[in-house]
Write a protein that holds these residues in place. Structure first.
Motif, mmCIF file in Angstrom:
data_model
loop_
_atom_site.group_PDB
_atom_site.id
_atom_site.type_symbol
_atom_site.label_atom_id
_atom_site.label_comp_id
_atom_site.label_asym_id
_atom_site.label_seq_id
_atom_site.Cartn_x
_atom_site.Cartn_y
_atom_site.Cartn_z
ATOM 1 N N GLY A 170 0.784 -1.231 0.000
ATOM 2 C CA GLY A 170 0.000 0.000 0.000
ATOM 3 C C GLY A 170 0.810 1.272 0.000
ATOM 4 O O GLY A 170 2.036 1.263 -0.099
ATOM 5 N N LEU A 171 0.102 2.378 0.109
ATOM 6 C CA LEU A 171 0.719 3.703 0.028
ATOM 7 C C LEU A 171 1.791 3.930 1.075
ATOM 8 O O LEU A 171 2.821 4.553 0.800
ATOM 9 N N LEU A 172 1.584 3.441 2.289
ATOM 10 C CA LEU A 172 2.562 3.642 3.354
ATOM 11 C C LEU A 172 3.226 2.334 3.776
ATOM 12 O O LEU A 172 3.771 2.234 4.877
ATOM 13 N N GLN A 173 3.176 1.340 2.886
ATOM 14 C CA GLN A 173 3.897 0.075 3.074
ATOM 15 C C GLN A 173 3.692 -0.489 4.496
ATOM 16 O O GLN A 173 4.606 -0.515 5.332
ATOM 17 N N VAL A 174 2.468 -0.930 4.734
ATOM 18 C CA VAL A 174 2.094 -1.494 6.030
ATOM 19 C C VAL A 174 1.972 -3.005 5.888
ATOM 20 O O VAL A 174 1.433 -3.505 4.902
ATOM 21 N N ILE A 175 2.442 -3.757 6.901
ATOM 22 C CA ILE A 175 2.281 -5.207 6.874
ATOM 23 C C ILE A 175 0.915 -5.562 7.482
ATOM 24 O O ILE A 175 0.326 -4.775 8.240
ATOM 25 N N GLN A 176 0.428 -6.732 7.160
ATOM 26 C CA GLN A 176 -0.916 -7.114 7.578
ATOM 27 C C GLN A 176 -1.131 -7.095 9.103
ATOM 28 O O GLN A 176 -2.146 -6.567 9.566
ATOM 29 N N PRO A 177 -0.218 -7.639 9.901
ATOM 30 C CA PRO A 177 -0.426 -7.605 11.353
ATOM 31 C C PRO A 177 -0.545 -6.184 11.911
ATOM 32 O O PRO A 177 -1.359 -5.923 12.803
ATOM 33 N N THR A 178 0.283 -5.275 11.381
ATOM 34 C CA THR A 178 0.203 -3.885 11.833
ATOM 35 C C THR A 178 -1.129 -3.268 11.415
ATOM 36 O O THR A 178 -1.769 -2.547 12.195
ATOM 37 N N PHE A 179 -1.526 -3.561 10.194
ATOM 38 C CA PHE A 179 -2.816 -3.025 9.717
ATOM 39 C C PHE A 179 -3.966 -3.525 10.596
ATOM 40 O O PHE A 179 -4.844 -2.749 10.984
ATOM 41 N N ASP A 180 -3.958 -4.803 10.912
ATOM 42 C CA ASP A 180 -5.032 -5.379 11.733
ATOM 43 C C ASP A 180 -5.057 -4.750 13.135
ATOM 44 O O ASP A 180 -6.123 -4.501 13.695
ATOM 45 N N ALA A 181 -3.876 -4.490 13.687
ATOM 46 C CA ALA A 181 -3.790 -3.945 15.044
ATOM 47 C C ALA A 181 -4.183 -2.469 15.102
ATOM 48 O O ALA A 181 -4.760 -2.012 16.101
ATOM 49 N N TYR A 182 -3.901 -1.713 14.035
ATOM 50 C CA TYR A 182 -4.134 -0.266 14.054
ATOM 51 C C TYR A 182 -5.220 0.190 13.075
ATOM 52 O O TYR A 182 -5.374 1.398 12.830
ATOM 53 N N HIS A 183 -5.970 -0.747 12.556
ATOM 54 C CA HIS A 183 -7.064 -0.382 11.657
ATOM 55 C C HIS A 183 -8.026 0.580 12.362
ATOM 56 O O HIS A 183 -8.356 0.402 13.533
#
Length: 219
Positions: A170-183
């Protein structure tokens, strides 16, 4: 020798007539005084009534007319006041109705954003503001251009995260675990969605660095 006056029968009758006439006159005069007494008494009673404050018919009529005029004036004032209050209430109702209509239109027509990098950043900033997530347009744009050059589908397939099977996306190069935690609630639960990616990354950066504005390299 003094002359002797002889009183005849004619003289006696004349004298009697005069005496009778005098008696009638006296009686008439006496009667006139008797008739004058009731009239004087009546005038005295009328004067007494006026002196004691008893109103006359004319005064009563005048007072009634004045009271009627006062009542009519008070009624007119009350009617004008009621009309003014009714007009003010109508104006308030119309204003409230207009405000409700405007609010409904605002709800029915949400803010529109362009489907490009500028629109994604602006939409993310509005969400961040509601969620009290710090960050500025400049800070987001600067980090996006460094991480993905503005490509929402960019994938890093060579760093350590990629080697571990969880590549940055994505635009800010986020990994899935980080995305799930900070969605952030209200955004799509899809890692590569532009707005969801930006907002989750800004939320993560705020937690770790205070703000996305403080990030100047890989994070």
């Amino acid at each position: 020798m003094p002359r002797t006056i002889r009183i005849t029968r004619s003289h006696k009758l004349a004298t009697a007539a005069l005496l009778a006439a005098g008696s009638v006159t006296a009686i008439t005069a006496t009667g006139g005084q008797s008739d004058a007494q009731p009239a004087a008494a009546k005038s005295s009673v009328a004067a007494e009534k006026i002196a004691t404050g008893v109103p006359t018919a004319k005064e009563i009529a005048a007072k009634k007319a004045a009271a009627d005029r006062k009542a009519a004036a008070e009624k007119a004032v009350a009617e004008r006041k009621a009309a003014a209050e009714k007009s003010a209430e109508k104006a308030r109702s119309e204003k409230q109705a207009a405000n409700r209509s405007t609010e409904r239109k605002a709800v029915a027509a949400p803010k529109q954003y362009k489907d490009n990098l500028d629109g994604w950043i602006r939409e993310s900033l509005d969400i961040m503001k509601k969620k009290n997530i710090p960050g500025s347009y400049e800070g987001l744009h600067r980090n996006i251009m460094r991480e993905s050059s503005g490509n929402p589908n960019a994938v890093n397939d060579w760093d350590v995260n990629a080697q571990n099977g969880i590549p940055s996306k994505g635009l800010l190069q986020v990994i899935q675990p980080t995305f799930d935690a900070y969605h952030v609630k209200g955004t799509p639960k899809r890692l590569t969605d532009p707005v969801a990616n930006i907002t989750a990354a800004a939320n993560y950066a705020a937690d770790k660095y205070g703000s996305i504005d403080n990030v100047d390299s890989a994070y």
